[in-house]
Enzyme design. Structure first.
Site, PDB file in Angstrom:
ATOM      1  N   GLU A   1      37.580  50.701  30.379  1.00 51.43           N
ATOM      2  CA  GLU A   1      37.510  51.062  28.964  1.00 51.43           C
ATOM      3  C   GLU A   1      36.281  51.888  28.613  1.00 51.43           C
ATOM      4  OE1 GLU A   1      38.380  47.988  29.960  1.00 51.43           O
ATOM      5  OE2 GLU A   1      40.411  47.720  29.165  1.00 51.43           O
TER       6      GLU A   1
ATOM      7  N   HIS B   1      41.701  36.861  23.155  1.00 50.93           N
ATOM      8  CA  HIS B   1      42.675  37.884  22.745  1.00 50.93           C
ATOM      9  C   HIS B   1      42.964  37.817  21.248  1.00 50.93           C
ATOM     10  CE1 HIS B   1      43.427  38.992  26.884  1.00 50.93           C
ATOM     11  NE2 HIS B   1      44.451  39.745  26.571  1.00 50.93           N
TER      12      HIS B   1
HETATM   13  C1  LIG Z   1      39.159  44.518  29.646  1.00 52.57           C
HETATM   14  C2  LIG Z   1      40.626  44.412  29.649  1.00 52.57           C
HETATM   15  N1  LIG Z   1      41.368  45.548  29.624  1.00 52.57           N
HETATM   16  C3  LIG Z   1      42.718  45.471  29.607  1.00 52.57           C
HETATM   17  C4  LIG Z   1      43.352  44.274  29.646  1.00 52.57           C
HETATM   18  C5  LIG Z   1      44.879  44.196  29.633  1.00 52.57           C
HETATM   19  N2  LIG Z   1      45.351  43.776  30.946  1.00 52.57           N
HETATM   20  C6  LIG Z   1      45.559  42.492  31.223  1.00 52.57           C
HETATM   21  S1  LIG Z   1      45.962  42.242  32.803  1.00 52.57           S
HETATM   22  C7  LIG Z   1      45.912  43.888  33.151  1.00 52.57           C
HETATM   23  C8  LIG Z   1      46.243  44.355  34.527  1.00 52.57           C
HETATM   24  C9  LIG Z   1      45.391  43.745  35.566  1.00 52.57           C
HETATM   25  O1  LIG Z   1      45.891  44.015  36.852  1.00 52.57           O
HETATM   26  P1  LIG Z   1      45.261  43.387  38.145  1.00 52.57           P
HETATM   27  O2  LIG Z   1      43.778  43.338  38.033  1.00 52.57           O
HETATM   28  O3  LIG Z   1      45.816  44.105  39.305  1.00 52.57           O
HETATM   29  O4  LIG Z   1      45.751  41.872  38.148  1.00 52.57           O
HETATM   30  P2  LIG Z   1      47.237  41.317  38.189  1.00 52.57           P
HETATM   31  O5  LIG Z   1      47.644  41.087  36.768  1.00 52.57           O
HETATM   32  O6  LIG Z   1      48.083  42.300  38.898  1.00 52.57           O
HETATM   33  O7  LIG Z   1      47.141  40.014  38.901  1.00 52.57           O
HETATM   34  C10 LIG Z   1      45.569  44.608  32.012  1.00 52.57           C
HETATM   35  C11 LIG Z   1      45.481  46.063  31.913  1.00 52.57           C
HETATM   36  C12 LIG Z   1      42.543  43.110  29.650  1.00 52.57           C
HETATM   37  N3  LIG Z   1      43.080  41.882  29.635  1.00 52.57           N
HETATM   38  N4  LIG Z   1      41.197  43.216  29.671  1.00 52.57           N
END
Ligand SMILES: Cc1ncc(C[n+]2csc(CCOP(=O)(O)OP(=O)(O)O)c2C)c(N)n1
Ligand SMILES: [Mg+2]
Lengths: 327, 330
Positions: free
Chosen positions: A60, A129
């Site tokens: 971000e 959230h």
């Molecule tokens: C700082 C932040 N940015 C965006 C999000 C929204 N978000 C939640 S999970 C996610 C994807 C994360 O992917 P990964 O790290 O590969 O973990 P996975 O869910 O695949 O286990 C996003 C973009 C968030 N929760 N926190």
């Protein structure tokens, strides 16, 4: 005049502004191929391609800074931060750069970026959230903050924000994207400053913004129907700058003010409006102003506790009745 | 790995799968609210790594996809489910929810909702271990897409220069919500990104719990012996959408089919059957027992537990009766 959903209004503003100016582009997490968590950029990836509708990494502060940098050269990025809770991470670039660069460069640089992000408490999303961050953004000089309460404003404010030469933060709400409302068929630019009278009245002014405008409107209906109190509702869609004149005008008419905010009270919208009333029209008041705010707590997961943490329509009605000595 | 351990891991992975799939149902029934991120398909990662560590002694921290890690650290599945049901008997009394399971007694230091947030927290826990002179390590499980946060790079650097006992485990399921890793990340093999910090790293198959276990043993031995941080990348796949509000529309059906053939539970089961260490019927009996336990104990406990009292709303905002805060200590 067509009735469309809030997200469609945001999408339409993107589409028109991107068609109008090849330097307008948008970026954010999952906004391209997926069309956005709340569909605000639906269809744009296919129309404008990956150079202008960009799926970002989860970085971000990085992509917000990148957007700001590109705006130095005249690009006009519309940055979506998936949720305001994640916007905390981008505050460095927003506050330390976007808000200050025009000033500290002695007017040489401008940062015409738009950052859109939904906040608010939704359905049991938990403490990390459920932030309501508008009060933080509106306290920073050099940044404009607007917060639409309906599709027309969402459309008109985004259109103006893209064209405006200042950085603009648009505070949306997770619960409002499917809300319907009329939006002019013709192109429409809403001023970024000011306020709107969403319901005229003479006995008390209810100040709301974003989702709390609805609580105010519905409380006003109840007050009128059951208690013979004629409330005016002012929609403060611009949180920075606040419409001092509009606030003064309404309070000078009704002589009473209740501010309704979804956030915790401290250092908030309510506190700021009380200060403005104090400065602008203290002697017009018939009663001390009141604020209806969230509890001063992180938002709990449990549904009942969550509801208890944030204000509702009944809290607004109760505050007004108390002010009139009727409770 | 001996036969008993294999059977134990098989049972635990199956329990985890059934637990998560039961959460799915409870969510559809609206018994669970908010965001719900399920771990189905990825069981071998948490199970293999935490088995190789000392559960309840070593510290574990992770993201919002946290139920299975919490249970493997020794938390009672009943209090985890009760938390998902937002009940008073939940591990966080209904204040946390699915994304925020905490079990500090079991040294499960929490699930966090902000992507990338736990990287520095894990380094900090490792710093605490070091200052207090313990032999514990901290294990941080996070996704592939999280590695694009600045905190990833900042934390690796600090963990290395200060020689902190932290094991970073990357559960690489190839996606961050709907964005495939090659669209968001310049270097797809995550273990390679770590070499810039002079931290040893390895990538292994995350669908084979024996392989995970062996790799984790090696990694943990490195960290525990005082040689500093280690990075382990586990190649895995989530079966369900990112959360309950995600339909998985962006994934190729062929890709999903391919990964379902490499199911961690089936992989281990087939191996055990082939070696004559378990029969299909024995496995079915284990499964039936797990299903009954989840229904009759875990779900029932959650269902029958009371709602939290409204007094909780303001209870944990600040700590209670702090004499330094109130001035009573002078
Ligand atoms: C700082 C932040 N940015 C965006 C999000 C929204 N978000 C939640 S999970 C996610 C994807 C994360 O992917 P990964 O790290 O590969 O973990 P996975 O869910 O695949 O286990 C996003 C973009 C968030 N929760 N926190
Ligand atoms: Mg992932």
């Amino acid at each position: 005049m067509a009735e469309i959903m809030f997200w469609e209004a945001v999408q339409r503003a993107h589409d028109e502004e991107m068609a109008n100016d090849p330097l307008v582009y948008c970026m954010g997490e999952d906004i391209g191929v997926a069309g956005g968590t709340y569909k605000a950029t639906k269809g744009l990836y296919d129309k404008y391609g990956p150079e202008r509708v960009i799926d970002t990494p989860i970085s971000e502060n990085g992509f917000t800074g990148l957007g700001i940098g590109s705006s130095f050269l005249g690009c006009r990025p519309i940055i979506e931060i998936m949720s305001v809770n994640f916007a905390w991470l981008a505050m460095d670039q927003l506050f330390n750069t976007a808000a200050k660069v025009h000033y500290m460069s002695g007017g040489q640089l401008m940062a015409p970026v738009v950052v859109r992000s939904p906040g608010g408490t939704a359905h049991q999303l938990g403490a990390q959230h459920s932030a309501r961050m508008e009060k933080v953004f509106m306290g920073i000089a050099g940044l404009r903050v607007v917060t639409p309460s309906n599709p027309r404003q969402a459309y008109g404010l985004l259109k103006s924000a893209v064209r405006c030469n200042d950085p603009v933060f648009i505070n949306e709400h997770e619960m409002m994207y499917n809300m319907k409302g009329e939006v002019p068929d013709a192109e429409y630019f809403m001023p970024l400053e000011g306020s709107e009278i969403s319901r005229g009245g003479k006995d008390v002014t209810l100040f709301g913004y974003n989702i709390s405008v609805y609580w105010c409107q519905q409380a006003a209906e109840i007050l009128s129907r059951n208690h013979n109190i004629d409330a005016e509702v002012i929609d403060l869609y611009s949180l920075s700058p606040l419409d001092r004149e509009g606030i003064k005008r309404s309070v000078s008419k009704t002589h009473r003010a209740v501010i309704v905010e979804e956030a915790e009270p401290a250092v908030g919208v309510g506190a700021e409006i009380m200060a403005i009333i104090n400065e602008e029209c203290f002697y017009e008041l018939d009663a001390p102003p009141m604020r209806v705010s969230a509890e001063n707590v992180p938002i709990p997961y449990n549904h009942n506790l969550e509801r208890a943490a944030i204000p509702d329509i009944q809290n607004v009605v109760d505050a007004v009745l108390k002010m009139f000595g009727r409770s | 790995m001996d036969s008993d351990l294999k059977k134990k891991l098989l049972r635990e992975m199956l329990f985890a799968r059934r637990f998560e799939e039961r959460c799915y149902e409870a969510y559809v029934e609206r018994k669970i609210g908010g965001f719900l991120h399920l771990y189905s398909g990825e069981e071998a990662c948490a199970m293999g790594v935490i088995e190789a560590a000392q559960a309840g002694h070593d510290y574990v921290i992770t993201s919002y996809r946290d139920h299975v890690h919490a249970i493997k650290c020794g938390m009672d599945p009943k209090v985890v489910m009760a938390e998902l049901y937002a009940k008073e008997t939940g591990c966080c009394k209904g204040l946390g929810g699915s994304m925020h399971i905490f079990g500090v007694e079991n040294r499960f230091m929490g699930g966090y909702a902000l992507v990338g947030g736990p990287f520095p927290l894990a380094a900090g826990i490792a710093k605490g271990i070091k200052m207090k002179g313990g032999d514990e390590i901290c294990i941080c499980f996070l996704g592939d897409a999280a590695n694009n946060q600045g905190t990833f790079h900042e934390s690796l650097n600090m963990a290395k220069i200060w020689n902190l006992p932290v094991l970073y485990v990357c559960e690489n399921n190839l996606y961050g919500i709907g964005t495939r890793i090659d669209r968001s990340t310049a270097v797809v093999d995550q273990y390679k990104r770590v070499s810039g910090y002079n931290i040893p790293s390895e990538q292994v198959d995350g669908q084979d719990v024996e392989i995970v276990y062996d790799a984790a043993q090696k990694a943990i031995e490195h960290v525990r012996s005082g040689k500093g941080p280690y990075f382990l990348e586990l190649m895995t796949y989530r079966y369900r959408g990112h959360s309950m509000s995600d339909s998985n529309a962006y994934r190729e059906k062929e890709e999903e089919r391919m990964w379902s053939k490499r199911d961690p539970i089936i992989t281990l089961l087939d191996r055990l059957i082939e070696a004559g260490e378990i029969t299909k019927d024995e496995y079915k009996a284990v499964d039936a027992k797990i299903l009954a336990e989840i229904e009759n104990e875990v779900i029932r406990f959650a269902e029958e537990s009371p709602e939290p009292s409204m007094d909780l709303l303001n209870k944990y905002v600040l700590t209670e009766n702090d004499s330094y805060a109130s001035g009573g200590s002078s």
